[in-house]
Design an enzyme around this catalytic site. Structure first.
Site, PDB file in Angstrom:
ATOM      1  CB  THR A   1     -59.865 -19.413  -8.449  1.00 28.17           C
ATOM      2  OG1 THR A   1     -60.439 -19.880  -7.235  1.00 28.17           O
ATOM      3  CG2 THR A   1     -59.874 -17.903  -8.463  1.00 28.17           C
TER       4      THR A   1
ATOM      5  CG  ASN B   1     -52.686 -22.787  -8.727  1.00 31.92           C
ATOM      6  OD1 ASN B   1     -52.724 -21.973  -9.641  1.00 31.92           O
ATOM      7  ND2 ASN B   1     -53.779 -23.235  -8.149  1.00 31.92           N
TER       8      ASN B   1
ATOM      9  CG  ASP C   1     -57.781 -23.842 -10.766  1.00 31.08           C
ATOM     10  OD1 ASP C   1     -57.850 -24.091  -9.543  1.00 31.08           O
ATOM     11  OD2 ASP C   1     -57.564 -22.708 -11.202  1.00 31.08           O
TER      12      ASP C   1
END
Length: 932
Positions: free
Chosen positions: A428, A868, A426
């Site tokens: 962020t 997420n 990922d």
């Protein structure tokens, strides 16, 4: 009522919202048909019609087991090991007279091995259970009836309930926004847990429900919502609201998703449309998988081999035993009299030699059982637990600032760490710190700012050139300065020429003044004043916009108030040297979009002059400059290139003065365009804006750093040297992802980029026509064509030994992951040095991870920090959670938790290497001992 309705901003004047004005064209016409059949009775979930629909409750379970399924499922997991099946058979046979030893000696080791491993599974699942209990028992206000709101648990909510969510609370289910504490029924939403983006999203309710201002208004409120069925798409929603026999279209602008957080808004009212496992965030999740290491699977194959040898030995021995036994009787006389044929049984009966041979075979299977090493499994479990202790106790992976050590949450996969081939990360919160800093700028052709970026640091450490030495020395000076002054979040600008008001002494002080004024006024940020300290903080749609406003404030232009039609600043007056309050009348805001790549505001200053203030990407801003506004173009372009090389995000700032007639003509057209009910409304707005955003005068450029976590570039470089590939899967837009790619050394200057993007004019035209099947067909053909072109480029690059980078957006990824395209996409991706997937949904992250894992057969590691990323972590061979600022969802779903991305280097290259080496040595030495 919790408080008064906020009236500080009138966002209808600020934002060109498209919500509430959508037409019923396109997908809205599908409502009521397959896939669009959900009906919600707002504020009446107990009515007879709602009861007939039998929608699920809001209880959410993310555990792997339940009380009913724990023993069968956990036992099934244990007996996936071939050796355990063998020992189970032996344990059952040990209770018969066939056994050459006592049942205890077989059953006890098996119970210990299986019991310990099942206990470990239970502990890991109990942690998930505690997380579920905490979430399901959160409280939220819901409409109990008669205009009274009371607290209820999340799990008790039903489809149709009206809820009241207050500032900084999470949404308990998927809601349709009805109204909010703002005049225009807008609210700010943080979707970090869904897509990893820290930018605040603006949502706005329909005008028809915006008047539901307080609790009592809901006493008689009734409406019906018809919308799409539950699905995993986070970025689309189609529905309509029927109120007082009128229909109003609903769009994603009214949809508030579970696990998003309400920010900068006192409260909102919403109606529940999707609950529990129907919510989009849960639809994007996957069940917790059972992971086994490659060594464990290879040991299964060895057990098969050993078992085959055991069966062969037992079979040969039984055949000879049967033949010899059949010959024991000659003329009724026992040749082997010492076996006492007069006292024999079926286990040794010369008259029933075949049966005796079969029973001997079963005995031999148990007797030769030492060939199957159950002790090795026990030893491996003990060693793996000790290895986990080494990982947990490693001081080099302890994050002192957050008091967070590394945590091996499962010991099954320690040796897999040493075999990782591909890392899927990922962005962020994983590569970055979720912060943006104003670090440099170019004004009137002069570069300001001495800050050192992560990329420059990495280059300086990697080279021993005079220039690099200067950078290192400069870095030491900057660190000394930083130690003497308090740090300001979002601001890392160091240059005595323009700080502390010194800019008034610069040769082009007038340009600097206009530059800083533009920074302070051209934005959509909202100031928040701390009542106790009086300090001003800013809530902005994006972290870079907040960094611009903070930078302007620290350089003497403080934005402190926004009203319905004005922006107020405290400006440093160059004549008096004191701060003076100035108010600019806000006439229009022309919003930023990925297509426009710029934003503008039109303000009227206190002298009555109309000013167009604009900021945007250099690719669109330079072509909009007037002939006499290009005075600093050459120097500014040079500085922008230098900033890009340093991994910074740049924006060009320009302005011009408007005459009254030109503005009046524009304002009339702009107002008409904003009020259109048409599919091409946004395009018409852009065309109107295009006509006024021209003949600009260049002021300069800004450079902000998307702050990386400490040591990220160096870690990525070390992993690359070890032959480990890194893919970045992010929910951010393409421009942001590319900039981060440069900042963390994933992308390098001169590296050729293969960009696969579905935003083409032809596809946009088909979308306007509303033919969904034609759009899908064209988009897929476009993606296949771009992949084919990329493969051709890859073949040319491989001959020239040129490194390539693949960048693909979320829409294109939908088609790239289809069965008939994914092999072609993977072939292209594997051939590229770097891969970045932008605008990826959580499910797409998981699908990409599965594709790489299954098709390449190599060991994959996924790393992320938010909810997420959970699907991606569970799908990979190894899931590593970052215990950062986005909650603990990723950590709870991970196999190993670390506090910073940089610890991945030590986790893989030190612990992974030694764990694999030690386990491998133990397996081979144990096998050697068996042979000897």
């Amino acid at each position: 009522m919790a408080g008064g309705r906020r009236k500080r901003q009138h966002f209808g004047r600020i934002h060109a919202f498209s919500c509430g004005r959508a037409s019923f064209n396109g997908e809205h016409s599908l409502i009521g048909g397959p896939g669009f059949s959900r009906i919600v009775f707002c504020n009446d979930p107990e009515c007879f019609e709602a009861g007939q629909l039998k929608y699920g409750g809001n209880y959410v379970r993310t555990t792997k087991y339940t009380l009913a399924t724990y023993f069968p499922k956990a036992l099934f997991e244990q007996f996936r090991r071939v050796a355990n099946i063998y020992f189970l058979i032996c344990a059952i046979l040990s209770f018969t007279a066939l056994s050459p030893y006592s049942a205890y000696s077989t059953v006890f080791p098996l119970v210990v091995v299986v019991g310990v491993t099942m206990g470990k599974e239970a502990v890991e699942d109990w942690r998930r259970k505690r997380q579920d209990i905490e979430m399901n028992n959160r409280k939220v206000k819901y409409h109990r009836g008669d205009g009274v709101f009371d607290y209820a648990k999340w799990m008790d909510l039903k489809v149709g309930d009206v809820v009241k969510v207050e500032k900084d609370e999470f949404f308990p289910a998927d809601l349709i926004l009805l109204s909010s504490s703002y005049d225009d029924a807008i609210c700010y939403v943080e979707t970090t847990n869904l897509d990893g983006e820290t930018n605040l999203k603006l949502k706005q309710a329909l005008d028809v429900t915006a008047n539901l201002l307080d609790d009592s208004r809901f006493e008689n409120f009734r409406a019906i919502i018809k919308c799409e069925d539950p699905n995993a798409n986070l970025y689309s929603f189609v529905g309509n609201l029927q109120l007082e026999e009128q229909q109003f279209p609903l769009t994603p602008q009214q949809l508030l998703l579970r696990d998003s957080k309400l920010r900068n808004t006192d409260y909102i009212y919403g109606v529940v449309i999707f609950t529990g496992h129907d919510t989009k965030v849960i639809q994007n999740s996957t069940a917790p998988p059972s992971k086994r290491s490659k060594i464990e699977r290879r040991m299964d194959k060895l057990v098969y081999l050993l078992f085959s040898a055991l069966v062969f030995l037992s079979f040969i021995g039984s055949v000879f035993f049967g033949i010899t036994t059949s010959k024991d009787l000659e003329n009724g006389v026992m040749t082997r009299w010492y076996l006492r044929p007069d006292d024999t049984t079926i286990y040794y009966d010369p008259k029933r030699a075949p049966v005796a041979a079969i029973l001997h075979f079963l005995t031999a299977l148990m007797l030769y059982g030492y060939l199957i090493p159950i002790s090795l499994y026990v030893s491996i479990e003990i060693v793996k637990v000790l290895q986990s202790v080494f990982i947990n106790q490693d001081p080099h992976m302890y994050y002192e600032e957050g008091d967070k050590p590394a945590r091996a949450r499962t010991s099954n996969l320690n040796e897999e760490l040493g075999q990782v081939d591909t890392i899927l990360s990922d962005k962020t919160g994983t590569l970055t710190c979720n912060s943006m800093e104003f670090i440099k700028c170019s004004i009137a052709g002069t570069a300001y700012g001495h800050g050192i970026t992560e990329v420059e640091r990495a280059l300086a450490r990697g080279k021993e050139t005079p220039l690099a030495q200067e950078v290192v020395e400069d870095e030491d000076n900057v660190e000394e300065i930083n130690e003497t002054k308090p740090s300001i979040k979002g601001y890392n600008f160091i240059d005595e020429r323009i700080t502390n008001g010194n800019w008034v002494n610069e040769p082009r002080a007038d340009v600097i003044q206009n530059f800083l004024r533009l920074l302070a006024a051209c934005h959509t940020a909202i100031p928040e004043v701390d009542d106790e300290t009086g300090k001003i903080s800013y809530e902005a749609e994006s972290p870079d916009e907040a960094a611009f406003v903070i930078g302007a404030r620290e350089l003497g232009f403080e934005f402190y108030e926004r009203t319905q039609t004005s922006i107020s600043l405290h400006e440093l007056d160059p004549m008096s040297g004191r701060k003076v309050a100035r108010t600019y009348k806000l006439m229009n805001i022309i919003e930023f979009s990925s297509a426009r790549k710029r934003m503008s505001v039109i303000v009227r200053n206190e002298e009555g002059r109309l000013l167009l203030l604009s900021k945007g990407a250099d690719s669109v801003m330079f072509e909009r400059l007037a002939q006499d506004g290009r005075e600093f173009e050459v120097q500014t372009r040079l500085h922008i290139n230098e900033y890009a090389d340093a991994g910074l995000r740049t924006l060009v700032l320009a302005y011009r003065e408007l005459d009254e007639e030109e503005y009046n003509e524009f304002n009339e057209e702009f107002s008409q365009a904003k009020n259109l009910v048409s599919a091409d409304r946004e395009e018409i707005i852009e065309e109107v804006a295009e006509r006024i955003e021209k003949d600009l005068i260049l002021l300069g450029a800004t450079a902000v750093e998307d702050k990386l976590q400490n040591g990220v570039p160096e870690c990525i470089d070390k992993l690359a040297q070890a032959g480990i590939k890194l893919w970045v899967l992010t929910g951010d837009k393409m421009e942001t992802a590319i900039n981060i790619g440069f900042a963390c050394s994933l992308l390098r200057q001169g590296m050729k980029q293969i960009i696969i993007n579905s935003e083409t004019p032809g596809i946009r035209a088909l979308e306007k026509a509303g033919d969904k099947s034609a759009v899908d067909e064209a988009a897929k053909a476009n993606v296949i064509q771009q992949i084919s072109e990329g493969k051709a480029l890859l073949n040319v690059a491989s001959e020239d030994s040129e490194a390539l980078a693949l960048i693909i957006d979320g829409k294109s990824l939908i088609y790239a992951l289809e069965d008939d395209v994914k092999d072609m996409f993977l072939e292209l991706a594997i051939g590229c040095a770097s891969v970045i997937c932008c605008r990826s949904s959580p499910k797409q992250k998981a699908l990409v991870t599965r594709l790489v894992k299954v098709k390449t057969g190599s060991t994959t590691l996924a790393i992320g920090d938010g909810a997420n990323d959970v699907g991606m972590l569970q799908e990979a061979d190894i899931g590593v959670g970052i215990s950062g600022v986005e909650g603990m969802q990723a950590v709870m779903s991970s196999d190993i938790a670390i506090a910073q991305f940089r610890f991945l280097e030590r986790l893989l290259l030190v612990h992974g290497h030694w764990c694999y080496r030690r386990i491998s040595f133990m397996v081979t030495s144990h096998s050697g001992n068996l042979k000897s």
